[in-house]
Write an enzyme that holds these catalytic residues in place. Structure first.
Site, PDB file in Angstrom:
ATOM      1  N   CYS A   1      38.874 -53.546 -18.188  1.00 14.65           N
ATOM      2  CA  CYS A   1      38.590 -54.111 -19.482  1.00 14.65           C
ATOM      3  C   CYS A   1      39.625 -54.053 -20.554  1.00 14.65           C
ATOM      4  CB  CYS A   1      37.280 -53.519 -20.087  1.00 14.65           C
ATOM      5  SG  CYS A   1      36.116 -53.524 -18.923  1.00 14.65           S
TER       6      CYS A   1
ATOM      7  N   TYR B   1      20.931 -49.732 -44.443  1.00 13.53           N
ATOM      8  CA  TYR B   1      21.108 -50.733 -45.486  1.00 13.53           C
ATOM      9  C   TYR B   1      21.819 -49.936 -46.381  1.00 13.53           C
ATOM     10  CZ  TYR B   1      21.457 -53.147 -49.667  1.00 13.53           C
ATOM     11  OH  TYR B   1      22.106 -53.609 -50.981  1.00 13.53           O
TER      12      TYR B   1
ATOM     13  N   ARG C   1      39.915 -31.476  -8.469  1.00 14.04           N
ATOM     14  CA  ARG C   1      38.491 -30.901  -8.638  1.00 14.04           C
ATOM     15  C   ARG C   1      37.756 -31.344  -7.248  1.00 14.04           C
ATOM     16  NH1 ARG C   1      35.576 -34.670 -12.406  1.00 14.04           N
ATOM     17  NH2 ARG C   1      34.391 -32.902 -12.593  1.00 14.04           N
TER      18      ARG C   1
ATOM     19  N   SER D   1      40.395 -44.612 -11.514  1.00  9.01           N
ATOM     20  CA  SER D   1      39.575 -44.125 -12.690  1.00  9.01           C
ATOM     21  C   SER D   1      40.380 -45.141 -14.001  1.00  9.01           C
ATOM     22  CB  SER D   1      39.473 -42.906 -12.971  1.00  9.01           C
ATOM     23  OG  SER D   1      38.647 -42.250 -11.680  1.00  9.01           O
TER      24      SER D   1
ATOM     25  N   ASN E   1      30.102 -47.508 -14.517  1.00  3.74           N
ATOM     26  CA  ASN E   1      30.209 -45.932 -14.856  1.00  3.74           C
ATOM     27  C   ASN E   1      28.595 -45.514 -14.745  1.00  3.74           C
ATOM     28  OD1 ASN E   1      32.815 -44.765 -15.333  1.00  3.74           O
ATOM     29  ND2 ASN E   1      32.752 -46.595 -16.589  1.00  3.74           N
TER      30      ASN E   1
END
Length: 462
Positions: free
Chosen positions: A50, A435, A77, A46, A314
């Site tokens: 990147c 804006y 888990r 995990s 993901n």
């Protein structure tokens, strides 16, 4: 009353797609209903691939910052995550996988009721002399990143050659500049960033040269030359040699589907697994696949593409985990959005390039505008160039590319939403975008480009 049997989910691959799928399935079904066994051949689970260029370049100070969840956290888990264990065979008919413990050499078969294939992608390593020499690195996994950092720490010379000028090549060139290396990028394309049209890639080329990076375009590598103890010492093209103490391969990646191919599972033209909208492997009721090993539908061209991005991986994992866990979810496809940067230059694209539109048989108008990130009178307003493609007659938005200073890259998200919604450039001109002078001119650069595209589409009308 008979007790229902506990089902077993087997996951191949312990990174984004695989562990997202396992985690989502676990949220939906407890250990007494669903046993989960996951195999990962590397040392890490995990993690953010990147982020590797930013770790190598020193922006991210330590490796562990890139790890979202450790093997121990997954095991807490009730996910039986087996590290340094490689799946070597999928027996589809028998509903089982063969695994090899890379530390002990022990092999065993594990049966499954449901299987998730999340084997990722592998860096393209050209079949050239010297490509496997010490000092030549790919950067796909945390193990790869660590190996490169180890080389940088023990190499005396300061000359680096990066092969390829896509996202990884460009980001690694900047990382090596940050580490004080002399960097040469050898690129087979006319300009860097082939995900952009060449006119926009030219802007990236200029920025890279301004950083002190030597760009060699239109050049194909023929071999890697070795010296003392077999280490790499130079990269050769047909015309020249470029001295190198370290070489980084940034040519891109291919889906890692060796196992899937051997098991007879359906692959697309790019070598990725083919799935349905629920991310189930086509023709196989109990096998799912996601992440960098699959092909995805391009919503604009209607064709399958291979896109290796953590965002998709993901999402695939969430969809797979929901379906495996007894719920229902789909992944409809992508529009091909990606962002990157070289120093202060931000690079973004979504939708089709000119050559993609031609290949899809679309007739279109292309317009380019220059604008600023903020109101021109506000301090630190940065220039940006926006290129927009719109379909003739209909005016449907087909693609947007943006290159510029701070604030350029994330503007592409406006275009990504417009593409997904099937908007025309005329509809885009009415978008109610935020804006204020610190954030944009009165007419946001995206809207300026859309207005110009509207004019071009009208002029082309018969």
């Amino acid at each position: 009353m008979s007790m229902s049997r506990t089902e077993r989910l087997v996951v191949i691959g312990g990174d984004a797609a695989g562990m997202s799928a396992a985690s989502q399935a676990r949220r939906m079904r407890g250990p007494d209903e669903l046993e989960i066994v996951a195999f990962e051949r590397g040392h890490f689970s995990s993690y953010s691939a990147c982020g590797i260029p930013y770790w190598v370049g020193g922006d991210v100070p330590e490796r562990d910052r890139l790890i979202a969840r450790s093997p121990a956290e997954h095991r807490e888990r009730a996910i039986d995550l087996r590290m340094r264990t490689e799946v070597t065979e999928i027996d589809v008919a028998g509903g089982r996988v063969r695994s090899l413990d890379l530390e002990t050499g022990a092999e065993e078969w594990t049966s499954y009721d449901k299987l998730v294939i999340a084997t990722g992608a592998r860096p393209i390593r050209p079949d050239l002399p010297g490509v496997d020499a010490p000092g030549v690195h790919g950067v796909q996994t945390l193990d790869d990143g660590q190996a490169l950092l180890d080389t940088l720490a023990t190499t005396e010379g300061r000359r680096a050659v990066v092969v390829g000028a896509g996202y990884i090549g460009v980001e690694m060139a900047e990382a090596l500049i940050n580490r004080g290396y002399e960097v040469t990028v050898v690129n087979r394309g006319k300009e860097p960033m082939s995900t952009l049209d060449p006119d926009m890639g030219r802007l990236v080329h200029t920025a890279m040269e301004n950083l002190g990076i030597t760009m060699v375009n239109d050049a194909e590598i023929t071999k890697l030359l070795t010296g003392d103890a077999g280490r790499v010492r130079a990269v050769a093209t047909e015309d020249a040699e470029y001295p190198a103490d370290v070489v980084v391969l940034g040519i891109g990646v291919r889906p890692e589907t060796t196992l899937a191919r051997a098991a007879g599972l359906p692959l697309g033209e790019h070598g990725g697994l083919l799935t349905d909208l629920a991310m189930r492997v086509r023709g196989h009721e109990n096998i799912w696949a996601g992440g960098d090993c699959v092909e995805v539908l391009d919503l604009i061209s209607g064709r399958e593409r291979h896109i290796a991005l953590g965002t998709h991986a993901n999402k695939h994992g969430q969809v797979i985990g929901s379906n495996v866990g007894g719920g229902y979810a789909t992944f409809p496809g992508v529009v091909g959005t990606a962002v990157s940067k070289v120093c202060d230059l931000e690079i973004a694209r979504t939708g089709l390039r000119e050559k993609d539109a031609h290949r899809a048989g679309l007739r279109f108008e292309a317009v380019t505008i220059e604008s600023t990130s903020r109101a021109g009178y506000y301090p630190d307003a940065d220039l940006m160039t926006v290129k927009m493609l719109a379909e003739r007659r209909t005016g449907r938005l087909l693609g947007v590319q943006i290159v510029g200073g701070e604030g350029a890259a994330k503007r592409v998200d406006i275009a990504a939403v417009a593409l997904t919604a099937g908007m025309t450039v005329e509809q885009m001109t009415s978008l109610d975008l935020g804006y204020a002078p610190p954030f944009s001119p009165v007419w946001d650069p995206i809207l300026v480009a859309a207005r110009k595209a509207v004019t071009a589409v009208r002029r082309s009308a018969p």
